[in-house]
Motif scaffolding. Structure first.
Motif, PDB file in Angstrom:
ATOM      1  N   ASN A 121       0.812  -1.217   0.000  1.00  0.00           N
ATOM      2  CA  ASN A 121       0.000   0.000   0.000  1.00  0.00           C
ATOM      3  C   ASN A 121       0.839   1.258   0.000  1.00  0.00           C
ATOM      4  O   ASN A 121       0.397   2.318  -0.410  1.00  0.00           O
ATOM      5  N   LEU A 122       2.028   1.131   0.547  1.00  0.00           N
ATOM      6  CA  LEU A 122       2.927   2.286   0.626  1.00  0.00           C
ATOM      7  C   LEU A 122       3.933   2.295  -0.515  1.00  0.00           C
ATOM      8  O   LEU A 122       4.844   3.121  -0.524  1.00  0.00           O
TER       9      LEU A 122
ATOM     10  N   GLU B 229      -5.849   7.668  -4.326  1.00  0.00           N
ATOM     11  CA  GLU B 229      -4.823   6.798  -3.721  1.00  0.00           C
ATOM     12  C   GLU B 229      -3.421   7.257  -4.101  1.00  0.00           C
ATOM     13  O   GLU B 229      -2.521   7.316  -3.260  1.00  0.00           O
ATOM     14  N   THR B 230      -3.255   7.580  -5.376  1.00  0.00           N
ATOM     15  CA  THR B 230      -1.934   8.038  -5.841  1.00  0.00           C
ATOM     16  C   THR B 230      -1.539   9.343  -5.152  1.00  0.00           C
ATOM     17  O   THR B 230      -0.410   9.504  -4.688  1.00  0.00           O
TER      18      THR B 230
ATOM     19  N   GLY C 264       3.199  17.287  -1.442  1.00  0.00           N
ATOM     20  CA  GLY C 264       3.163  16.292  -2.513  1.00  0.00           C
ATOM     21  C   GLY C 264       2.097  16.602  -3.560  1.00  0.00           C
ATOM     22  O   GLY C 264       2.384  16.597  -4.762  1.00  0.00           O
ATOM     23  N   PRO C 265       0.846  16.876  -3.132  1.00  0.00           N
ATOM     24  CA  PRO C 265      -0.185  17.195  -4.121  1.00  0.00           C
ATOM     25  C   PRO C 265       0.177  18.393  -5.010  1.00  0.00           C
ATOM     26  O   PRO C 265      -0.154  18.415  -6.192  1.00  0.00           O
TER      27      PRO C 265
ATOM     28  N   GLY D  59       9.670   7.655  -4.066  1.00  0.00           N
ATOM     29  CA  GLY D  59       8.794   6.509  -3.820  1.00  0.00           C
ATOM     30  C   GLY D  59       7.328   6.719  -4.144  1.00  0.00           C
ATOM     31  O   GLY D  59       6.478   6.002  -3.622  1.00  0.00           O
ATOM     32  N   PHE D  60       6.995   7.693  -4.986  1.00  0.00           N
ATOM     33  CA  PHE D  60       5.598   7.819  -5.410  1.00  0.00           C
ATOM     34  C   PHE D  60       5.531   8.208  -6.871  1.00  0.00           C
ATOM     35  O   PHE D  60       6.565   8.393  -7.525  1.00  0.00           O
ATOM     36  N   SER D  61       4.305   8.296  -7.397  1.00  0.00           N
ATOM     37  CA  SER D  61       4.150   8.575  -8.818  1.00  0.00           C
ATOM     38  C   SER D  61       3.014   9.574  -9.012  1.00  0.00           C
ATOM     39  O   SER D  61       2.297   9.905  -8.073  1.00  0.00           O
TER      40      SER D  61
END
Ligand code: ARG
Length: 583
Positions: free
Chosen positions: A258-259, A431-432, A466-467, A576-578
């Motif tokens: 999930n992470l 979620e992203t 982040g957003p 670590g995110f997209s």
């Protein structure tokens, strides 16, 4: 390709030499007065003594040599002896075109190492809670950064699966279900394959046992004995242990998934149990370990210590292994499985003393090669808005799952509040974006510092969040999609000030990634992308990109946007995110 600072430094150093000065003083840095210049060199100041000359005169000599250089549009000597530098359009766009066509944006190659990143460190049988968040997020990013630079990297979760918590569960289970075959010493048959508890039961058993052991001395003794019996090979206890692992690990994996956190090794403290006796023997034989008040210890204090570093305890007086023992045996195991050049531990900073002792003991006793670098990245606490460790509203420990789903919900509400969207698509997008909100909120702080987990701030589309980063990327994607033709690759020279500022911001990529790697500091990547996004948005607001009639101009901009997007995509992947397609 060298970093931009290296390239400029090389040219400026030649200018020093051409003017008759020591070239090693030509080091160039980013300007701390961006209103005056883009880069600066302070070397002339340091040379004044050596050459018995006013620094300003030295700077003037050098500026005279450099002012015709193609790389620069201006080199000014200013009091008391600075060199203020502005790049030429050709040099700037040339550097960006090098980034555009180079592998990994032309980042310099480094000698590859073998690295293990030890992070996560959950204790089996306890649900992941917010305390595990930082280890997972920071460790994952550190691993990705190391890997990006071409190192051979292993991420190891290093489960806490061998300690007292296991004894506690066994003790509680024994009380509740004394008739289970695991507790029958005479039982020689096959144990059941079905675990004697569900995940939910296990998650209730552990805290219950833990609470009881704090009040009931006898109960605690029983748990300690059970731990010892498990470790010394009791068949029934080993079977229960296996059940605990089988029930917990899939849940841990799901949580980490999930992470977007992924481990190469799912080893744990238990994996090295059989290495302990041999290791302890060696330490004794070599004369490093000795008995002190019944326990076995190794001295690790050094003359240069400014605070007391107690001896490293290897075995307790009852012969039981300790946390230090398993960490030392793990280093031995890692050497024989992988022989790393570096091991990075991403663990709560309150464990610093433990790691000082383990590192020193491992070096002293030769468990690791003398040239292996052992690094402790101790992170601070994640606090709530009250400045105290993050809790649920009721004051309990918050499960990681709850935290993630709360942020997803909040993000969903935000994404759907303004415009109609397909609910399924909005779910996936939230979620992203939620993941970016959580990870960026954490990583944008220097790891060693405590930080406040502020949901409202983290999910905002504005500010250093982040957003905001993702929103900017989505904006670029949408312009590129509207452009409608094959994306041009050639970046032209800057047409206006805000475009130039964006180009300059982008040039920092290699430096930033290299220093995030060398200093184990992912937050540097956050501040880089925040700058890039701010510069992009300024440029975007000042420029009518798609409406531009001059085709060459427009294509140059589109190429710049494409590079900006690719750089941002790489950077957030390292964090670590997209990014979603729309939001
Ligand atoms: N399980 C440990 C804890 O919960 C963290 C493990 C960190 N890694 C290590 N190699 N000691 O405190």
């Amino acid at each position: 390709m060298n970093t931009i600072l290296e390239q400029i430094t090389e040219i400026v150093s030649k200018g020093f030499e051409a003017a008759g000065y020591d070239g090693s003083y030509g080091k160039v840095g980013i300007s701390n007065r961006p209103d005056l210049c883009e880069f600066q060199c302070n070397g002339a100041m340091a040379l004044a003594k050596q050459y018995h000359k006013a620094p300003l005169m030295i700077a003037q000599d050098i500026a005279a040599k450099l002012s015709d250089d193609d790389a620069f549009s201006a080199v000014d000597a200013v009091a008391p002896g600075f060199l203020n530098i502005k790049l030429s359009d050709d040099f700037l766009s040339g550097y960006l075109n090098g980034m555009e066509s180079g592998e990994n944006f032309g980042i310099p190659k480094i000698p590859p190492k073998k690295i293990i990143v030890d992070y996560g460190g959950p204790n089996v049988a306890k649900p992941l809670h917010v305390g595990h968040l930082r280890a997972a997020i920071i460790g994952e990013s550190v691993k990705r950064i190391c890997r990006y630079l071409g190192n051979d990297v292993i991420g190891d979760v290093h489960l806490g699966d061998w300690g007292l918590q296991m004894g506690l569960i066994i003790t509680e289970l024994h009380e509740r279900k004394p008739d289970l075959p695991y507790f029958d010493e005479g039982f020689t048959g096959e144990y059941p394959t079905e675990p004697p508890f569900t995940l939910a039961e296990l998650e209730e058993i552990y805290p219950c046992a833990s609470a009881r052991s704090k009040e009931d001395e006898q109960y605690r003794e029983a748990a300690l004995t059970a731990t010892k019996k498990l470790q010394s090979g009791n068949r029934g206890y080993r079977a229960i242990w296996k059940h605990i692992m089988d029930v917990s690990i899939p849940d841990l994996k799901r949580n980490y998934e999930n992470l977007c956190v992924e481990f190469d090794w799912w080893k744990g403290e238990s994996s090295v149990d059989d290495l302990i006796p041999g290791m302890v023997d060696d330490m004794k034989k070599q004369g490093f370990a000795y008995e002190s008040e019944g326990a076995l210890v190794v001295d690790v204090a050094m003359d240069s210590d400014t605070k007391e570093i107690p001896p490293c305890m290897i075995l307790k007086s009852d012969g039981a292994a300790l946390y230090t023992t398993t960490d030392l045996a793990t280093l031995r195991d890692r050497r024989s499985c992988f022989d790393p050049d570096q091991v990075i531990y991403v663990v709560d900073k309150r464990q610093e003393m433990h790691f000082i002792q383990v590192f020193r003991c491992a070096k002293k006793t030769g468990i690791v090669r003398p040239d292996v670098s052992l690094d402790f990245l101790g992170f601070g606490t994640m606090n709530g808005k009250d400045g105290k460790p993050f809790k649920t509203r009721e004051g309990g420990v918050m499960r990681l799952e709850t935290l993630i789903s709360d942020i997803r919900e909040a993000m969903y509400a935000k994404i759907t509040e303004n415009h109609e969207t397909d609910p399924e698509e909005a779910r996936a997008t939230s979620e992203t974006v939620a993941l970016a909100a959580i990870k960026y909120g954490d990583l944008s702080n220097q790891a060693t510092k405590d930080y406040v987990f502020d949901t409202d701030k983290f999910i905002s589309f504005e500010g250093n969040t982040g957003p905001y980063i993702l929103y900017t990327m989505v904006r670029i994607k949408s312009i590129l999609a509207k452009y409608g033709k094959e994306i041009p690759r050639h970046i032209a020279f800057a047409q206006n000030e805000s475009e130039r500022a964006l180009m300059l911001a982008l040039t920092g990529f290699s430096q930033v990634i290299l220093s995030a790697y060398e200093e184990i500091a992912p937050h540097k990547i956050c501040s880089y992308i925040y700058d890039v996004c701010n510069e992009f948005n300024r440029f975007y607001h000042e420029t009518r990109i798609l409406a531009e009639e001059d085709a060459a101009r427009k294509d140059g901009w589109i190429a710049l946007l494409q590079l900006t997007l690719r750089v941002l995509e790489t950077c957030i992947d390292l964090l670590g995110f997209s990014a979603p397609e729309k939001m």
